[in-house]
Design a protein around this motif. Structure first.
Motif, PDB file in Angstrom:
ATOM      1  N   ILE A 342     -54.608  41.657   4.498  1.00 48.64           N
ATOM      2  CA  ILE A 342     -55.189  40.499   3.808  1.00 48.64           C
ATOM      3  C   ILE A 342     -54.091  39.674   3.157  1.00 48.64           C
ATOM      4  O   ILE A 342     -54.358  38.678   2.506  1.00 48.64           O
ATOM      5  N   TRP A 343     -52.831  40.078   3.380  1.00 49.14           N
ATOM      6  CA  TRP A 343     -51.693  39.525   2.634  1.00 49.14           C
ATOM      7  C   TRP A 343     -50.850  38.610   3.521  1.00 49.14           C
ATOM      8  O   TRP A 343     -50.087  39.089   4.371  1.00 49.14           O
ATOM      9  N   ASN A 344     -50.987  37.318   3.334  1.00 52.14           N
ATOM     10  CA  ASN A 344     -50.279  36.338   4.140  1.00 52.14           C
ATOM     11  C   ASN A 344     -49.802  35.199   3.244  1.00 52.14           C
ATOM     12  O   ASN A 344     -50.595  34.626   2.506  1.00 52.14           O
ATOM     13  N   LYS A 345     -48.538  34.845   3.349  1.00 52.03           N
ATOM     14  CA  LYS A 345     -47.962  33.813   2.491  1.00 52.03           C
ATOM     15  C   LYS A 345     -47.814  32.464   3.182  1.00 52.03           C
ATOM     16  O   LYS A 345     -47.493  31.459   2.535  1.00 52.03           O
ATOM     17  N   ASP A 346     -48.025  32.403   4.499  1.00 50.89           N
ATOM     18  CA  ASP A 346     -47.652  31.229   5.273  1.00 50.89           C
ATOM     19  C   ASP A 346     -48.863  30.407   5.716  1.00 50.89           C
ATOM     20  O   ASP A 346     -49.866  30.965   6.174  1.00 50.89           O
ATOM     21  N   MET A 347     -48.712  29.081   5.641  1.00 52.44           N
ATOM     22  CA  MET A 347     -49.775  28.208   6.124  1.00 52.44           C
ATOM     23  C   MET A 347     -49.910  28.272   7.646  1.00 52.44           C
ATOM     24  O   MET A 347     -50.985  28.026   8.187  1.00 52.44           O
ATOM     25  N   LEU A 348     -48.849  28.596   8.341  1.00 49.56           N
ATOM     26  CA  LEU A 348     -48.912  28.868   9.776  1.00 49.56           C
ATOM     27  C   LEU A 348     -48.219  30.204  10.012  1.00 49.56           C
ATOM     28  O   LEU A 348     -47.034  30.272  10.314  1.00 49.56           O
ATOM     29  N   PRO A 349     -48.942  31.298   9.857  1.00 49.24           N
ATOM     30  CA  PRO A 349     -48.322  32.628   9.880  1.00 49.24           C
ATOM     31  C   PRO A 349     -47.966  33.088  11.293  1.00 49.24           C
ATOM     32  O   PRO A 349     -48.441  32.536  12.294  1.00 49.24           O
ATOM     33  N   ALA A 350     -47.149  34.119  11.349  1.00 45.62           N
ATOM     34  CA  ALA A 350     -46.771  34.714  12.630  1.00 45.62           C
ATOM     35  C   ALA A 350     -48.019  35.185  13.373  1.00 45.62           C
ATOM     36  O   ALA A 350     -48.864  35.878  12.800  1.00 45.62           O
ATOM     37  N   TRP A 351     -48.115  34.802  14.639  1.00 48.56           N
ATOM     38  CA  TRP A 351     -49.255  35.169  15.489  1.00 48.56           C
ATOM     39  C   TRP A 351     -50.594  34.812  14.834  1.00 48.56           C
ATOM     40  O   TRP A 351     -51.616  35.452  15.092  1.00 48.56           O
ATOM     41  N   ASP A 352     -50.558  33.832  13.942  1.00 50.69           N
ATOM     42  CA  ASP A 352     -51.759  33.288  13.292  1.00 50.69           C
ATOM     43  C   ASP A 352     -52.432  34.249  12.322  1.00 50.69           C
ATOM     44  O   ASP A 352     -53.468  33.923  11.753  1.00 50.69           O
ATOM     45  N   SER A 353     -51.871  35.437  12.130  1.00 51.82           N
ATOM     46  CA  SER A 353     -52.434  36.426  11.202  1.00 51.82           C
ATOM     47  C   SER A 353     -53.932  36.610  11.432  1.00 51.82           C
ATOM     48  O   SER A 353     -54.714  36.709  10.494  1.00 51.82           O
ATOM     49  N   LYS A 354     -54.312  36.715  12.700  1.00 58.20           N
ATOM     50  CA  LYS A 354     -55.740  36.899  12.985  1.00 58.20           C
ATOM     51  C   LYS A 354     -55.976  38.300  13.542  1.00 58.20           C
ATOM     52  O   LYS A 354     -55.291  39.231  13.146  1.00 58.20           O
ATOM     53  N   PHE A 355     -56.942  38.457  14.435  1.00 57.13           N
ATOM     54  CA  PHE A 355     -57.310  39.772  14.949  1.00 57.13           C
ATOM     55  C   PHE A 355     -56.843  39.877  16.402  1.00 57.13           C
ATOM     56  O   PHE A 355     -57.470  39.315  17.304  1.00 57.13           O
ATOM     57  N   THR A 356     -55.737  40.567  16.625  1.00 58.51           N
ATOM     58  CA  THR A 356     -55.210  40.764  17.972  1.00 58.51           C
ATOM     59  C   THR A 356     -55.772  42.071  18.513  1.00 58.51           C
ATOM     60  O   THR A 356     -55.491  43.148  17.981  1.00 58.51           O
ATOM     61  N   ILE A 357     -56.583  41.957  19.572  1.00 60.40           N
ATOM     62  CA  ILE A 357     -57.419  43.092  19.982  1.00 60.40           C
ATOM     63  C   ILE A 357     -56.975  43.715  21.305  1.00 60.40           C
ATOM     64  O   ILE A 357     -57.783  44.326  22.007  1.00 60.40           O
ATOM     65  N   ASN A 358     -55.661  43.586  21.617  1.00 59.58           N
ATOM     66  CA  ASN A 358     -55.152  44.397  22.728  1.00 59.58           C
ATOM     67  C   ASN A 358     -54.362  45.601  22.215  1.00 59.58           C
ATOM     68  O   ASN A 358     -53.756  46.314  22.989  1.00 59.58           O
ATOM     69  N   ILE A 359     -54.384  45.826  20.885  1.00 58.29           N
ATOM     70  CA  ILE A 359     -53.894  47.051  20.252  1.00 58.29           C
ATOM     71  C   ILE A 359     -53.965  46.952  18.743  1.00 58.29           C
ATOM     72  O   ILE A 359     -54.383  47.877  18.059  1.00 58.29           O
ATOM     73  N   ASN A 360     -53.552  45.802  18.165  1.00 59.02           N
ATOM     74  CA  ASN A 360     -53.226  45.756  16.746  1.00 59.02           C
ATOM     75  C   ASN A 360     -54.429  45.952  15.835  1.00 59.02           C
ATOM     76  O   ASN A 360     -54.381  46.728  14.871  1.00 59.02           O
ATOM     77  N   THR A 361     -55.530  45.255  16.087  1.00 57.17           N
ATOM     78  CA  THR A 361     -56.724  45.438  15.255  1.00 57.17           C
ATOM     79  C   THR A 361     -57.269  46.843  15.399  1.00 57.17           C
ATOM     80  O   THR A 361     -57.687  47.475  14.415  1.00 57.17           O
ATOM     81  N   GLN A 362     -57.268  47.361  16.624  1.00 53.75           N
ATOM     82  CA  GLN A 362     -57.750  48.727  16.826  1.00 53.75           C
ATOM     83  C   GLN A 362     -56.904  49.723  16.037  1.00 53.75           C
ATOM     84  O   GLN A 362     -57.439  50.635  15.386  1.00 53.75           O
ATOM     85  N   MET A 363     -55.585  49.554  16.075  1.00 52.86           N
ATOM     86  CA  MET A 363     -54.701  50.461  15.345  1.00 52.86           C
ATOM     87  C   MET A 363     -54.973  50.424  13.845  1.00 52.86           C
ATOM     88  O   MET A 363     -54.859  51.450  13.162  1.00 52.86           O
ATOM     89  N   ASN A 364     -55.341  49.242  13.341  1.00 51.07           N
ATOM     90  CA  ASN A 364     -55.650  49.150  11.914  1.00 51.07           C
ATOM     91  C   ASN A 364     -56.714  50.148  11.496  1.00 51.07           C
ATOM     92  O   ASN A 364     -56.750  50.584  10.336  1.00 51.07           O
ATOM     93  N   TYR A 365     -57.584  50.521  12.415  1.00 48.91           N
ATOM     94  CA  TYR A 365     -58.727  51.367  12.056  1.00 48.91           C
ATOM     95  C   TYR A 365     -58.624  52.796  12.572  1.00 48.91           C
ATOM     96  O   TYR A 365     -59.566  53.569  12.427  1.00 48.91           O
TER      97      TYR A 365
END
Length: 767
Positions: A342-365
């Motif tokens: 939930i921690w983002n400092k940038d108005m245009l963050p790296a990779w948009d700071s969204k939900f990348t679902i080819n590994i990253n969001t799944q790994m979060n859980y």
């Protein structure tokens, strides 16, 4: 568990303020997040609200996708990769190509009027209470700050105190990115109110409320000024019209309510709520290190690990930090944890700071269930539910198929159209299929039939799409096409390189896992759905994992050469983890091929991103290779961890924290084979220790204590009636509710115990 070890395994400690964002300390309550810098004279609290994204929902589907799909497939099967990819970039890419992105709420700036030199500075994050503490002396006065994000009160709370009366004076101000992105800001009646519209998307409002004890308070322009107070309560609230029709009224209402409460009441409610989750699980690892971690800065401890020194306490701290971050970034009612939690400092963050679902969001859980935080999983399920209708539109308009599909990213609006113009990742339609397996995992751990009845429909939507998307090869096997092996590139024998392909190994593995899960769910629910027969037939048609020329598990249907042997993605080991199709006992040849795959990746520089290294830990754990797993935990800490213990891709991504936490749990307990395996991969560097409150599939809470690398005692507490199988890798004895007993059908060769359990029963296994 030795209590004198608890503090340094629950505390991030520093003796200087954060000089940059990567050194600041995170707090969060799911919806609101903040990074605390702790500067004595110029405090910065960087703020986020989980639903503050840029722009609104759109239909981005390319109308030329379906008319060109058959030609793209034909070109792929003919080996004309460049032609296929050229056509795909025009026909399959969404219009416009990018989804929406996450943006920060802004910053709270506190400028203090301190006289004299700053001495005795300390900054720490207490994980046992989820509170950041800052203390120092200036001009003979000791100052202290306590900051936390309260879930029950929907607010960030700051308490400023001094050990002498009338010593607290400061000016407060709020802003966004040097104030360029603020539509309106005002200071009045002890509050600062900041509001605006985010790119035509959500309207937002952030509020600071101030309650001084003693002294005076006034406002000038957009500044709030406190002079000569004894103590001060500051409250930050925020809202958007993603949830509230009037975000300003909602944020002001929350601020007024919280500011009127007593600090001790707010703190007690926060700690009680937080500990109800955090205290479920504990880990202590004992080893002789010669260090005094209770005195050392956390950044210094990281430096010692980089220098080759073992710090098992830091490993335990990292494990608890991962659980803390999940609680802080994903609570019922919030959005799921995104690429940055939930921690983002940038108005245009790296990779948009969204939900990348080819590994990253799944790994979060991955740690949500095994580390006894199933409530934190719920925001992901709510996102999946919102994706289903959008995914139906994607399946129908792009592919002319039934069911529901998503590609490798989604956003706050549950967008399921392709993201980016990056062929190696964009044209991969299995994102929803993988996400849907989290629904099944939640059921496997919790056993909630009512939950399964509801989510079975969502799982079926993803399975039906895959069923329709498969195409038949001349061999009779069914494969996906077009697709990619995220995010890798292969080389044909003629030297041509490409990414679009048919039947990448990961796709077949995900399809098999999902079809099996849907079939099992349907059987448990007593479904007569004709789909179950179709799924069983399809499972038999899917290509099995293949072993390639180097003894590795093949990444593609054909044994292609890969352009980048040390690639960060190792997607073709999905069947090993988080899948269940490859295990050392049941598939020894495939396990050996998986081991060879990891060896080749690592020998060629793999694991260079934090999340990739975290996945590798989980792979080695599933292969029961304790020393390899431990070496990669050390590498994760020494090469991919920032001074504040956040994961470094680089830049910061939170998935490595969650994947690393899950990997540590996987070394201590595994249950994916319907057997509760105690200490399946215990490293030699962890000769003694204790873990409490891990969870096994089947609804079992597990405590384990070990000495000299062997189980000393394990306690299992089932949630419900059932037959339980437990594996230990050395001889043990068994007692049920305090009475010694014999295992039912024991397998003495594998030290396999089997017994009938009941809800409320205590099963003790001991040496």
């Amino acid at each position: 568990m030795p209590e004198n070890n608890r503090e340094h395994e629950d505390t991030l400690l520093y003796y200087s303020p954060a000089k940059q964002w990567e050194e600041a300390l995170p707090i969060g309550n799911g919806r609101l997040g903040a990074m605390i810098f702790g500067d004595p004279r110029a405090e910065r609290v960087q703020l986020n609200e989980d639903s503050l994204w840029y722009g609104g929902p759109r239909d981005r589907h390319n109308p030329d996708a379906l008319p060109n799909l058959a030609e793209i497939r034909k070109l792929i099967f003919e080996g004309k990769l460049q032609e296929a990819e050229r056509l795909a970039t025009m026909a399959l890419t969404a219009i416009p190509e990018s989804q929406r992105h996450y943006v920060p709420l802004g910053d709270l700036f506190l400028q203090f009027e301190h006289a004299g030199e700053i001495r005795n500075y300390e900054r720490r994050l207490d994980l046992s209470e989820a509170i950041v503490h800052v203390s120092y002396t200036a001009g003979g006065t000791k100052f202290a700050r306590e900051i936390f994000a309260s879930y029950p009160d929907r607010a960030i709370v700051l308490r400023l105190t001094a050990d002498s009366p009338g010593q607290i004076s400061f000016t407060a101000r709020m802003g966004r990115e040097r104030f360029r992105y603020v539509d309106e800001i005002r200071a009045e009646n002890g509050k600062i109110v900041m509001s605006g519209n985010s790119g035509g998307g959500v309207r937002y409002c952030g509020v600071l409320a101030c309650v001084p004890e003693g002294g005076s308070m006034r406002t000038i322009g957009e500044h709030l000024i406190v002079s000569n107070a004894d103590a001060v309560l500051l409250v930050v609230t925020a809202s958007t019209d993603f949830r509230e029709a009037n975000p300003e009224a909602a944020a002001l209402g929350d601020a007024g309510r919280v500011a009127a409460a007593g600090y001790s009441e707010l703190k007690a409610a926060h700690i009680s709520d937080y500990r109800s989750l955090y205290d479920r699980t504990r880990l202590w690892i004992g080893a002789e290190s010669g260090m005094k971690p209770e005195m050392a800065e956390t950044s210094e401890r990281l430096g010692n690990v980089k220098a080759g020194r073992e710090d098992t306490g830091l490993t335990a701290l990292y494990f608890h930090y991962g659980r803390y971050l999940l609680i802080a970034s994903s609570r019922p009612g919030s959005l799921p944890a995104n690429l940055q939690g939930i921690w983002n400092k940038d108005m245009l963050p790296a990779w948009d700071s969204k939900f990348t679902i080819n590994i990253n969001t799944q790994m979060n859980y991955w740690p949500a269930e095994s580390c006894y935080l199933p409530e934190c999983h719920l925001p992901l399920f709510e996102l999946i539910e919102r994706m289903i209708p959008n995914g139906r539109h994607t399946a129908r308009t792009m592919y002319g198929l039934r069911g529901s599909a998503a590609h490798h990213n989604t956003d706050i609006w549950a967008d399921t159209a392709p993201q980016d113009l990056w062929p190696s990742s964009t044209y991969w339609p299995l994102g929803l299929a993988w996400l849907s397996l989290h629904l099944w995992e939640h059921y496997r751990y919790g056993g909630d039939t009512a939950f399964l009845e509801r989510v079975y429909l969502m799982m079926k939507e993803a399975a039906v799409f895959l069923l329709d998307y498969l195409v038949e090869l001349p061999s009779g096997e069914w494969v996906t096409c077009p697709s990619v092996s995220p995010e890798n590139t292969y080389r044909l024998p003629n030297g041509e390189t490409g990414v679009l392909c048919y039947g990448p190994s990961m796709d077949s593995q995900i399809a098999r896992e999902l079809f099996q899960a849907c079939a099992a769910a349907g059987e448990r629910l007593g479904s007569n759905d004709e789909l179950l027969g179709e799924l069983r037939q399809a499972i038999d048609k899917l290509p099995p994992p293949r072993i390639g020329r180097y003894g590795q598990l093949q990444e593609w249907y054909e044994d292609y050469e890969e352009v980048e042997p040390g690639h960060r993605h190792i997607s073709h080991l999905f069947a090993l983890h988080p899948g269940t199709q490859i295990t050392p006992d049941k598939t020894p040849e495939l396990s050996a091929a998986a081991r060879r795959t990891l060896e080749r990746r690592l020998a060629n520089g793999g694991g260079h991103t934090g999340w990739s290294r975290a996945w590798i830990i989980n792979f080695w754990a599933r292969l029961q290779e304790a020393e390899e797993a431990h070496a990669n935990i050390t590498a994760l800490l020494s090469h991919s961890t920032l001074p504040n213990l956040l994961d470094n891709h680089p830049p910061f991504q939170i998935d490595g924290n969650f994947g690393g936490t899950a990997g540590i749990a996987e070394l201590l307990l595994q249950s994916h084979e319907d057997t509760i395996h105690l200490l399946p991969a215990l490293p030699k560097a962890w000769p003694a220790g204790e873990v409490r409150g891990l969870r096994a599939r089947g609804g079992v809470t597990v405590d384990i204590a070990w000495k000299d690398g062997l189980i000393h005692q394990a306690i299992l507490r089932p949630d419900r009636k059932g037959t339980y199988r437990v594996r230990c890798d050395h001889p043990v004895a068994l007692s049920l509710d305090g009475a010694a007993c014999e295992s039912e059908n024991p397998d003495k060769n594998r030290n396999l115990l089997s017994f009938a359990g009941e809800a409320g029963m205590t099963i003790v296994i001991h040496a």
